[in-house]
Write an enzyme that holds these catalytic residues in place. Sequence first.
Site: not given
Length: 102
Positions: A27, A30
């Site tokens: 991600c 993230c």
Amino acid sequence: MKIVNSTEFKNEIESGIVLVDFFATWCGPCKMLAPVLEGLSSEMEGKAKIIKVDIDQSPDLADQFQISSVPTMIVFKDGQKADMLVGFLPKERIQESILKLI
């Protein structure tokens, strides 16, 4: 910051204020959030702790807390869910969520 699995999770959140970052290694947002949380973790030391849960390693926790997108952060106070933040957010917004519980 500590990455916890399903076995450790309950012990980690049962007392005090704990922000749990639900993330995935693939991600992008993230990865952008990680240094923000690292800085916040140092600033909040003694007041709150920040831990991480990899949703691919602990899918049962992702299901339990209905994590549908990452990053999602859940703030717990003494084991109870107190707030939920979704997406990449500025440090101030995350800190505000923690400070209102102290």
